[in-house]
Design an enzyme around this catalytic site. Structure first.
Site, PDB file in Angstrom:
ATOM      1  N   ARG A   1      36.370  35.450  66.635  1.00  0.00           N
ATOM      2  CA  ARG A   1      37.692  34.627  66.608  1.00  0.00           C
ATOM      3  C   ARG A   1      37.382  33.551  65.629  1.00  0.00           C
ATOM      4  NH1 ARG A   1      37.380  28.403  69.139  1.00  0.00           N
ATOM      5  NH2 ARG A   1      39.379  28.010  68.626  1.00  0.00           N
TER       6      ARG A   1
ATOM      7  N   HIS B   1      42.571  25.081  62.409  1.00  0.00           N
ATOM      8  CA  HIS B   1      40.909  24.607  63.083  1.00  0.00           C
ATOM      9  C   HIS B   1      40.958  23.351  62.587  1.00  0.00           C
ATOM     10  CE1 HIS B   1      37.544  25.676  66.342  1.00  0.00           C
ATOM     11  NE2 HIS B   1      37.733  24.689  65.650  1.00  0.00           N
TER      12      HIS B   1
ATOM     13  N   GLU C   1      42.249  22.853  69.562  1.00  0.00           N
ATOM     14  CA  GLU C   1      42.287  21.735  70.595  1.00  0.00           C
ATOM     15  C   GLU C   1      43.388  20.804  70.168  1.00  0.00           C
ATOM     16  OE1 GLU C   1      37.595  20.602  70.419  1.00  0.00           O
ATOM     17  OE2 GLU C   1      37.002  23.139  71.604  1.00  0.00           O
TER      18      GLU C   1
ATOM     19  N   ASN D   1      38.505  26.480  75.729  1.00  0.00           N
ATOM     20  CA  ASN D   1      37.060  26.101  75.303  1.00  0.00           C
ATOM     21  C   ASN D   1      35.895  24.764  76.112  1.00  0.00           C
ATOM     22  OD1 ASN D   1      37.941  27.086  73.038  1.00  0.00           O
ATOM     23  ND2 ASN D   1      37.995  25.617  71.422  1.00  0.00           N
TER      24      ASN D   1
ATOM     25  N   TYR E   1      32.617  23.010  77.550  1.00  0.00           N
ATOM     26  CA  TYR E   1      31.670  22.840  77.064  1.00  0.00           C
ATOM     27  C   TYR E   1      30.865  21.621  78.268  1.00  0.00           C
ATOM     28  CZ  TYR E   1      32.118  24.372  72.177  1.00  0.00           C
ATOM     29  OH  TYR E   1      31.639  24.845  71.280  1.00  0.00           O
TER      30      TYR E   1
ATOM     31  N   GLU F   1      35.428  29.136  73.811  1.00  0.00           N
ATOM     32  CA  GLU F   1      34.142  28.748  72.908  1.00  0.00           C
ATOM     33  C   GLU F   1      33.441  28.164  74.554  1.00  0.00           C
ATOM     34  OE1 GLU F   1      34.190  25.156  69.876  1.00  0.00           O
ATOM     35  OE2 GLU F   1      36.052  26.438  69.069  1.00  0.00           O
TER      36      GLU F   1
HETATM   37  C1  FCB Z   1      34.794  22.177  69.462  1.00  0.00           C
HETATM   38  C2  FCB Z   1      35.315  22.654  68.761  1.00  0.00           C
HETATM   39  C3  FCB Z   1      34.254  22.959  67.345  1.00  0.00           C
HETATM   40  C4  FCB Z   1      32.922  22.929  67.538  1.00  0.00           C
HETATM   41  C5  FCB Z   1      32.174  22.525  68.837  1.00  0.00           C
HETATM   42  C6  FCB Z   1      31.195  21.935  69.085  1.00  0.00           C
HETATM   43  O1  FCB Z   1      35.239  21.131  70.321  1.00  0.00           O
HETATM   44  O2  FCB Z   1      35.907  23.313  68.058  1.00  0.00           O
HETATM   45  O3  FCB Z   1      34.914  23.681  66.334  1.00  0.00           O
HETATM   46  O4  FCB Z   1      32.783  22.256  66.905  1.00  0.00           O
HETATM   47  O5  FCB Z   1      33.361  21.754  68.941  1.00  0.00           O
END
Ligand code: FCB
Length: 488
Positions: free
Chosen positions: A110, A154, A199, A322, A324, A383
């Site tokens: 990607r 992006h 995002e 995405n 985290y 992500e």
């Molecule tokens: C996400 C972004 C990516 C990167 C990660 C750590 O929010 O999409 O570009 O910065 O965080």
């Protein structure tokens, strides 16, 4: 609403196991206990990057400036004073990077297309040389049996469009659609999977609300405009591409996180609900239900014209998620973001070097929410990954046990979510390479490949070896038989 297309099956079928394994010390360094549950045979394994964060070559072949060029060159904006001028020089070094992915057994890549390479002024004439780069990249990927997953935006808006109001100008829905059509016209014969935006809520919150990302705008009204026009651009472009091409898998990418009150105070519970609306449902509800969250309907009403919500609710073939961590939120009357902000983490929570909580179970919660409230769309984790203060390379490898453990735990969560009926199809690690991490600059390293920014030397990390083992179903990973060899 989500339509699983035959395309997915054929795209996966065309993905071949790269001939030579990754002959790396990293493989040995990655040996893990057999604690990762089995993932389905057709599960797609990829790596993720974005244009401004890795390409460099910001003036090559007619590329125009983007808002991130402007922002990173503004003194004080980037924590370590770096810019994306060179970054990983992927524009020139892409062939070696593709080779590295192939040797690791990755099946999909990607990446994002830089709008200012394709249309240096944002609208009008197409810069063929800019598209030539993606042409070369795509051919290199396909030659290695790696499926290209392209993202059209992006965060690197052409500066020329920012000068015309950027995401505050409603015309951007048309500008973006023209750019998307020109790009897909050139690459769509080989790139079958297209995400519209990366995002949008994060771009609106940090770039147009807090102002610590490009273009550095602030305030709630600014955030609302950036949100609505991104949503509208996403739907308009997707519908245009759908009308022009019948063989593409079309979707978009959201940052989703469970939002919890950081304390048991009632005002923090209320703040968490507002924060959730401003981060998650601000995109999910228009995309899947054709409405804005009730709490903010009045804020959006002046911008929403007849037909907008129907346009935004464009049927997706897939949703990129995405993930985290969770957000732990407190009431914050001074915060532009719905009077809410990030609060303290639960005691004992482990964090990455970004200070982000490590909460793999939150991935299951996000996917379960999509299953229960949004029709269980076909999803890729587009992500997931972590920044740690890695040691320097020694003997051709970087030993990063914390990242290995992070990945292992999140893959276990992915398997858990699939076991609970979520339509998760694949996982893209963020990121292939250490890169330019926005306002943090080059000091924050998320790669499974180490980059020496002075020499551009790439050194695989143990985490790449771990992923490679998992993909190939090596004994010791606990995912025996789940590798590409058994894909349809
Ligand atoms: C996400 C972004 C990516 C990167 C990660 C750590 O929010 O999409 O570009 O910065 O965080």
């Amino acid at each position: 609403m989500l339509r699983r297309r035959d395309f997915l099956t054929s795209a996966l079928a065309s993905t071949a196991l790269a001939a030579s394994p990754l002959p790396l010390v990293a493989m040995k360094a990655s040996a893990q206990p057999a604690s990762v549950p089995r993932l389905p045979p057709a599960f797609l394994w990829g790596a993720s990057t974005s244009a401004y964060q890795i390409e460099g070559a910001v003036t090559a072949d007619g590329r125009g400036p983007s808002i991130w060029d402007t922002f990173s060159h503004t003194p004080g904006r980037i924590n370590d004073g770096t810019t994306g001028d060179v970054a990983c020089d992927h524009y020139n070094l892409y062939a070696g990077d593709v080779e590295l992915m192939a040797r690791a057994g990755l099946q999909a890549y990607r990446f994002s297309i830089a709008w200012p390479r394709v249309m240096p002024e944002g609208t009008g004439a197409v810069n063929a040389k800019g598209l030539d780069f993606y042409d070369r990249l795509v051919d290199a990927l396909l030659a290695q049996g790696i499926s290209p997953f392209a993202c059209l935006y992006h965060w690197d808006l052409p500066q020329a469009l920012q000068d015309r109001g950027g995401w505050h100008n409603r015309d951007i829905a048309g500008w973006f659609t023209d750019y998307a059509q020109a790009t897909v016209a050139r690459l769509g014969d080989r790139v079958k999977s297209w995400a519209m935006l990366n995002e949008p809520s994060v771009h609106a919150i940090f770039g147009h609300g807090f102002g610590n990302h490009a273009p550095g705008l602030t305030g709630w009204a600014s955030y609302v405009k950036a949100q609505h026009h991104q949503n509208l651009a996403q739907g308009t472009a997707l519908r245009a591409l759908r009308a022009a091409h019948s063989d593409l898998m079309l979707g978009t990418v959201l940052s989703l996180q469970p939002v919890l009150p950081a304390t048991d105070r009632p005002e923090d519970a209320a703040a968490a609900a507002r924060f959730d609306a401003a981060w998650n449902t601000i995109n999910l509800d228009p995309l899947f239900h054709g409405r804005y969250p009730a709490a903010f309907e009045a804020d959006f009403a002046p911008l929403v014209q007849p037909g907008d919500l129907a346009a935004i609710r464009a049927p997706l073939d897939f949703l990129g998620v995405n993930y985290y961590g969770r957000a732990h939120v407190v009431n914050a009357p001074d915060s532009f973001l719905a009077q809410a902000s990030f609060g303290p983490l639960p005691p004992g929570t482990h964090t990455t070097a970004m200070g982000w909580p490590i909460e793999p179970q939150g991935m299951v919660e996000v996917l379960a929410r999509l299953r229960d409230h949004y029709g269980n769309p076909l999803v890729f984790i587009t992500e997931n990954g972590a920044c740690f203060d890695d040691p320097a390379p020694v003997n051709g490898v970087v030993i990063d046990p914390q990242r290995v453990e992070f990945l292992r735990a999140h893959l276990a969560a992915a398997a858990d979510a699939i076991g609970k009926g979520c339509a998760l199809q694949g996982y893209f690690v963020w990121s292939l390479l250490d890169n330019f991490e926005w306002a943090e600059g080059e000091r924050r390293r998320f790669g499974v490949v180490h980059v020496d920014f002075a020499t551009q030397k790439r050194t695989p990390k143990a985490s790449l070896g771990f992923l490679s083992d998992v993909i190939r179903g090596k004994p010791g990973t606990g995912i025996g038989g789940a590798g590409v060899a058994s894909m349809p």
